[in-house]
Design a protein around this motif. Structure first.
Motif, PDB file in Angstrom:
ATOM      1  N   HIS A 124       2.462   1.703  -3.418  1.00 16.32           N
ATOM      2  CA  HIS A 124       1.492   2.250  -4.365  1.00 16.32           C
ATOM      3  C   HIS A 124       1.425   3.765  -4.242  1.00 16.32           C
ATOM      4  O   HIS A 124       1.385   4.498  -5.244  1.00 16.32           O
ATOM      5  CB  HIS A 124       0.111   1.625  -4.114  1.00 16.32           C
ATOM      6  N   ALA A 125       1.449   4.257  -3.001  1.00 16.46           N
ATOM      7  CA  ALA A 125       1.421   5.705  -2.780  1.00 16.46           C
ATOM      8  C   ALA A 125       2.679   6.373  -3.345  1.00 16.46           C
ATOM      9  O   ALA A 125       2.613   7.468  -3.922  1.00 16.46           O
ATOM     10  CB  ALA A 125       1.290   6.004  -1.286  1.00 16.46           C
ATOM     11  N   TYR A 135       0.833  -1.203   0.000  1.00 19.05           N
ATOM     12  CA  TYR A 135       0.000   0.000   0.000  1.00 19.05           C
ATOM     13  C   TYR A 135       0.871   1.257   0.000  1.00 19.05           C
ATOM     14  O   TYR A 135       0.574   2.237  -0.697  1.00 19.05           O
ATOM     15  CB  TYR A 135      -0.929  -0.011   1.216  1.00 19.05           C
ATOM     16  N   GLU A 170       4.477   5.297  -5.908  1.00 14.16           N
ATOM     17  CA  GLU A 170       4.345   5.301  -7.365  1.00 14.16           C
ATOM     18  C   GLU A 170       3.402   6.401  -7.819  1.00 14.16           C
ATOM     19  O   GLU A 170       3.654   7.069  -8.834  1.00 14.16           O
ATOM     20  CB  GLU A 170       3.840   3.936  -7.854  1.00 14.16           C
ATOM     21  N   GLN A 171       2.329   6.614  -7.079  1.00 14.05           N
ATOM     22  CA  GLN A 171       1.392   7.694  -7.426  1.00 14.05           C
ATOM     23  C   GLN A 171       2.074   9.054  -7.322  1.00 14.05           C
ATOM     24  O   GLN A 171       1.762   9.971  -8.083  1.00 14.05           O
ATOM     25  CB  GLN A 171       0.168   7.641  -6.508  1.00 14.05           C
ATOM     26  N   GLY A 172       3.014   9.175  -6.376  1.00 14.03           N
ATOM     27  CA  GLY A 172       3.728  10.444  -6.201  1.00 14.03           C
ATOM     28  C   GLY A 172       4.891  10.627  -7.162  1.00 14.03           C
ATOM     29  O   GLY A 172       5.527  11.691  -7.172  1.00 14.03           O
ATOM     30  N   GLY A 173       5.185   9.604  -7.958  1.00 10.15           N
ATOM     31  CA  GLY A 173       6.247   9.740  -8.960  1.00 10.15           C
ATOM     32  C   GLY A 173       7.649   9.664  -8.384  1.00 10.15           C
ATOM     33  O   GLY A 173       8.582  10.249  -8.953  1.00 10.15           O
TER      34      GLY A 173
END
Length: 255
Positions: free
Chosen positions: A227-228, A224, A230-233
């Motif tokens: 995933h966060a 989890y 990756e969302q933040g780049g």
């Protein structure tokens, strides 16, 4: 790097006394490679020299004194200052000196143009010269020989990478602080986490992706969190940071 025949490496000099020079000197002294009283550092002011004196080293405001007193010389000035420094000390350089530039973005051509007998490993300097320097510098950490073309990349990855890792460590700690952990404890745990991870990567010789997979339980907390990230780049931003730092190092080497 200027090759020398049998130099007295009991005396090590630093032209420039910034953080990089201090770190190398401290590593050499703590590892017993050289005695503190046989280290001589020069700088225009006492601002940085005081840290060398705290190590037990000798200091001077004369770059030429360093060349007169030492055989192994680390050129550790700011890149834009180095050409003038080389012009100053070039008449004193002999075949008994080994010159090592630790200034970011400074090419061997710049050293050669100033009249110093500088040799890129694989052209004129012998294997023994490279092995000798590598043995000394390994006191400060991992030391590997690379082609000059890769030096700027090393600057972007390792030299600038210290700041990138510190920024990540700070962000790790601040995430815990946000969730209620005391600041001091959060920063200590973040730093220890980075240290432990680095040791595992080096000792096991694994690819980071393998270690990441090993600690990532399906449906657990880590996936989890990843995933966060990756969302933040995070991955793209880190790659871009190394690229930007490398490009800047290349710009400096062309000046």
């Amino acid at each position: 790097m200027a090759a020398a025949a049998g130099p007295d490496l009991r005396r090590v000099g630093f032209v420039g006394a910034g953080r990089m020079a201090e770190a190398i000197a401290q590593g050499l002294i703590q590892a017993g490679k050289v005695e503190a009283q046989h280290v001589l550092a020069s700088a225009p002011s006492d601002r940085n020299l005081c840290r060398f004196r705290a190590l037990g080293c000798r200091t001077t405001h004369s770059n030429q004194e360093v060349l007169h007193s030492c055989s192994l010389i680390f050129l550790a000035t700011k890149p834009h200052v180095l050409p003038a420094v080389l012009a100053e000390v070039a008449p004193l350089v002999t075949s008994e000196h080994i010159l090592v530039s630790v200034a970011a973005g400074v090419s061997l051509n710049t050293l050669e143009e100033e009249g110093a007998m500088v040799m890129a490993r694989g052209r004129h300097a012998g294997r023994s010269d490279a092995e000798l320097l590598q043995t000394l510098l390994e006191a400060c950490g991992q030391c590997e020989e690379v082609p000059e073309a890769q030096v700027d990349i090393h600057t972007g990855l390792s030299g600038s990478g210290v700041a990138f890792v510190c920024a990540f460590s700070e962000a790790l700690a601040e995430g815990a602080i946000k969730m209620g952990m005391p600041s001091g404890l959060a920063h200590r745990i973040a730093a220890q986490t980075l240290l432990g991870t680095a040791k595992m990567l080096l000792q096991k010789g694994q690819h980071p992706a393998q270690l990441r997979t090993d600690v990532c339980t399906p449906g657990g907390t880590t996936i989890y969190g990843l995933h966060a990230l990756e969302q933040g780049g995070l991955r793209a931003a880190t790659m871009s940071a190394v690229e930007a730092a490398t490009c800047r190092a290349k710009e400096l080497s062309r000046k």
